[in-house]
Design a protein around this motif. Structure first.
Motif, PDB file in Angstrom:
ATOM      1  N   ASP A 203       1.161 -15.940  -0.363  1.00 33.54           N
ATOM      2  CA  ASP A 203       2.025 -17.025   0.111  1.00 33.54           C
ATOM      3  C   ASP A 203       2.878 -17.653  -0.983  1.00 33.54           C
ATOM      4  O   ASP A 203       4.034 -17.983  -0.752  1.00 33.54           O
ATOM      5  CB  ASP A 203       1.190 -18.126   0.771  1.00 33.54           C
ATOM      6  N   ASN A 204       2.321 -17.822  -2.156  1.00 33.08           N
ATOM      7  CA  ASN A 204       3.032 -18.528  -3.216  1.00 33.08           C
ATOM      8  C   ASN A 204       3.789 -17.607  -4.161  1.00 33.08           C
ATOM      9  O   ASN A 204       4.729 -18.043  -4.820  1.00 33.08           O
ATOM     10  CB  ASN A 204       2.064 -19.379  -4.047  1.00 33.08           C
ATOM     11  N   HIS A 205       3.353 -16.350  -4.240  1.00 33.90           N
ATOM     12  CA  HIS A 205       3.954 -15.449  -5.210  1.00 33.90           C
ATOM     13  C   HIS A 205       4.518 -14.178  -4.594  1.00 33.90           C
ATOM     14  O   HIS A 205       5.036 -13.326  -5.310  1.00 33.90           O
ATOM     15  CB  HIS A 205       2.937 -15.116  -6.314  1.00 33.90           C
ATOM     16  N   GLY A 206       4.393 -14.023  -3.279  1.00 35.60           N
ATOM     17  CA  GLY A 206       5.041 -12.940  -2.559  1.00 35.60           C
ATOM     18  C   GLY A 206       4.542 -11.542  -2.841  1.00 35.60           C
ATOM     19  O   GLY A 206       5.270 -10.573  -2.601  1.00 35.60           O
ATOM     20  N   LEU A 207       3.315 -11.391  -3.303  1.00 37.50           N
ATOM     21  CA  LEU A 207       2.816 -10.045  -3.543  1.00 37.50           C
ATOM     22  C   LEU A 207       2.699  -9.275  -2.230  1.00 37.50           C
ATOM     23  O   LEU A 207       2.387  -9.845  -1.189  1.00 37.50           O
ATOM     24  CB  LEU A 207       1.446 -10.074  -4.228  1.00 37.50           C
ATOM     25  N   SER A 208       2.957  -7.993  -2.289  1.00 37.20           N
ATOM     26  CA  SER A 208       2.870  -7.132  -1.114  1.00 37.20           C
ATOM     27  C   SER A 208       1.412  -6.813  -0.811  1.00 37.20           C
ATOM     28  O   SER A 208       0.535  -6.967  -1.664  1.00 37.20           O
ATOM     29  CB  SER A 208       3.634  -5.830  -1.365  1.00 37.20           C
ATOM     30  N   TRP A 209       1.189  -6.333   0.415  1.00 39.35           N
ATOM     31  CA  TRP A 209      -0.163  -5.920   0.784  1.00 39.35           C
ATOM     32  C   TRP A 209      -0.633  -4.765  -0.109  1.00 39.35           C
ATOM     33  O   TRP A 209      -1.798  -4.675  -0.472  1.00 39.35           O
ATOM     34  CB  TRP A 209      -0.231  -5.513   2.257  1.00 39.35           C
ATOM     35  N   THR A 210       0.285  -3.902  -0.478  1.00 37.86           N
ATOM     36  CA  THR A 210      -0.041  -2.782  -1.358  1.00 37.86           C
ATOM     37  C   THR A 210      -0.517  -3.290  -2.716  1.00 37.86           C
ATOM     38  O   THR A 210      -1.530  -2.817  -3.249  1.00 37.86           O
ATOM     39  CB  THR A 210       1.183  -1.863  -1.534  1.00 37.86           C
ATOM     40  N   ASP A 211       0.219  -4.261  -3.262  1.00 42.44           N
ATOM     41  CA  ASP A 211      -0.177  -4.823  -4.559  1.00 42.44           C
ATOM     42  C   ASP A 211      -1.535  -5.518  -4.470  1.00 42.44           C
ATOM     43  O   ASP A 211      -2.389  -5.357  -5.354  1.00 42.44           O
ATOM     44  CB  ASP A 211       0.865  -5.825  -5.063  1.00 42.44           C
ATOM     45  N   ILE A 212      -1.737  -6.291  -3.421  1.00 42.62           N
ATOM     46  CA  ILE A 212      -3.001  -7.010  -3.253  1.00 42.62           C
ATOM     47  C   ILE A 212      -4.157  -6.028  -3.062  1.00 42.62           C
ATOM     48  O   ILE A 212      -5.225  -6.195  -3.643  1.00 42.62           O
ATOM     49  CB  ILE A 212      -2.911  -8.028  -2.100  1.00 42.62           C
ATOM     50  N   ALA A 213      -3.928  -4.978  -2.277  1.00 45.36           N
ATOM     51  CA  ALA A 213      -4.973  -3.962  -2.079  1.00 45.36           C
ATOM     52  C   ALA A 213      -5.336  -3.306  -3.405  1.00 45.36           C
ATOM     53  O   ALA A 213      -6.510  -3.049  -3.671  1.00 45.36           O
ATOM     54  CB  ALA A 213      -4.508  -2.920  -1.069  1.00 45.36           C
ATOM     55  N   GLY A 214      -4.348  -3.046  -4.229  1.00 43.19           N
ATOM     56  CA  GLY A 214      -4.618  -2.471  -5.542  1.00 43.19           C
ATOM     57  C   GLY A 214      -5.466  -3.392  -6.403  1.00 43.19           C
ATOM     58  O   GLY A 214      -6.374  -2.944  -7.109  1.00 43.19           O
ATOM     59  N   LEU A 215      -5.178  -4.691  -6.338  1.00 35.23           N
ATOM     60  CA  LEU A 215      -5.958  -5.660  -7.109  1.00 35.23           C
ATOM     61  C   LEU A 215      -7.392  -5.779  -6.599  1.00 35.23           C
ATOM     62  O   LEU A 215      -8.339  -5.835  -7.382  1.00 35.23           O
ATOM     63  CB  LEU A 215      -5.293  -7.036  -7.059  1.00 35.23           C
ATOM     64  N   LEU A 216      -7.543  -5.842  -5.283  1.00 35.52           N
ATOM     65  CA  LEU A 216      -8.863  -6.053  -4.686  1.00 35.52           C
ATOM     66  C   LEU A 216      -9.748  -4.818  -4.721  1.00 35.52           C
ATOM     67  O   LEU A 216     -10.962  -4.918  -4.931  1.00 35.52           O
ATOM     68  CB  LEU A 216      -8.728  -6.505  -3.230  1.00 35.52           C
ATOM     69  N   TYR A 217      -9.162  -3.676  -4.450  1.00 39.92           N
ATOM     70  CA  TYR A 217      -9.960  -2.471  -4.208  1.00 39.92           C
ATOM     71  C   TYR A 217      -9.625  -1.299  -5.131  1.00 39.92           C
ATOM     72  O   TYR A 217     -10.170  -0.213  -4.943  1.00 39.92           O
ATOM     73  CB  TYR A 217      -9.775  -2.024  -2.750  1.00 39.92           C
ATOM     74  N   ASP A 218      -8.727  -1.521  -6.085  1.00 40.73           N
ATOM     75  CA  ASP A 218      -8.247  -0.418  -6.926  1.00 40.73           C
ATOM     76  C   ASP A 218      -7.723   0.727  -6.069  1.00 40.73           C
ATOM     77  O   ASP A 218      -7.801   1.889  -6.458  1.00 40.73           O
ATOM     78  CB  ASP A 218      -9.350   0.093  -7.874  1.00 40.73           C
ATOM     79  N   ASP A 219      -7.231   0.388  -4.888  1.00 43.23           N
ATOM     80  CA  ASP A 219      -6.723   1.392  -3.950  1.00 43.23           C
ATOM     81  C   ASP A 219      -5.591   0.762  -3.141  1.00 43.23           C
ATOM     82  O   ASP A 219      -5.841   0.032  -2.175  1.00 43.23           O
ATOM     83  CB  ASP A 219      -7.838   1.863  -3.018  1.00 43.23           C
TER      84      ASP A 219
END
Length: 133
Positions: free
Chosen positions: A85-101
């Motif tokens: 919400d505040n920094h506009g990261l994509s779902w792909t970027d967030i998935a990479g951060l959370l799951y290394d995938d």
């Protein structure tokens, strides 16, 4: 980072934090004083569950680790909401951060939705089918 963990030599490290600014709710202090951090680190370092000892130790280690995991999961959900919400990261970027995938976009959205509910931002929820990258 305001909390610092520094290896001091060999198999030793020191954690330094300011209770007033880094831990106003006392969660770090409680994790240390209750032994939960110690148990979680023991579990993290164990080669196998069998290396942890008798059933009473396993029970205490399980409770301690699960407690810290729940606290960290709540914090992680808040981070995901802020990143989206505040920094506009994509779902792909967030998935990479959370799951290394980065392909686990639906899991990232689920973490976001859980964070939205946790923070009381119900109207901001995103369905599995909406808002692709």
């Amino acid at each position: 980072m305001s909390v610092h963990a520094t290896k001091t030599g060999g198999a030793k490290f020191e954690v330094i934090w300011n209770p007033a600014t880094d831990d106003p709710r006392g969660r770090i202090a409680f994790a240390v004083e209750s032994g939960r951090l110690e148990y979680a680190l023991t579990v993290l370092g164990a080669a196998t569950v069998d290396d942890l000892g008798p059933v009473d130790t396993l029970r205490q280690a399980t409770q301690a680790t699960a407690s810290l995991q729940r606290d960290l999961e709540r914090k992680t959900r808040g981070l995901v909401v802020a990143l989206r919400d505040n920094h506009g990261l994509s779902w792909t970027d967030i998935a990479g951060l959370l799951y290394d995938d980065p392909t686990k976009r639906s899991s990232a959205r689920a973490a976001y939705n859980a964070g939205v509910r946790q923070l009381g931002l119900i109207n901001a929820e995103v369905s599995e089918d909406s808002e692709t990258d």
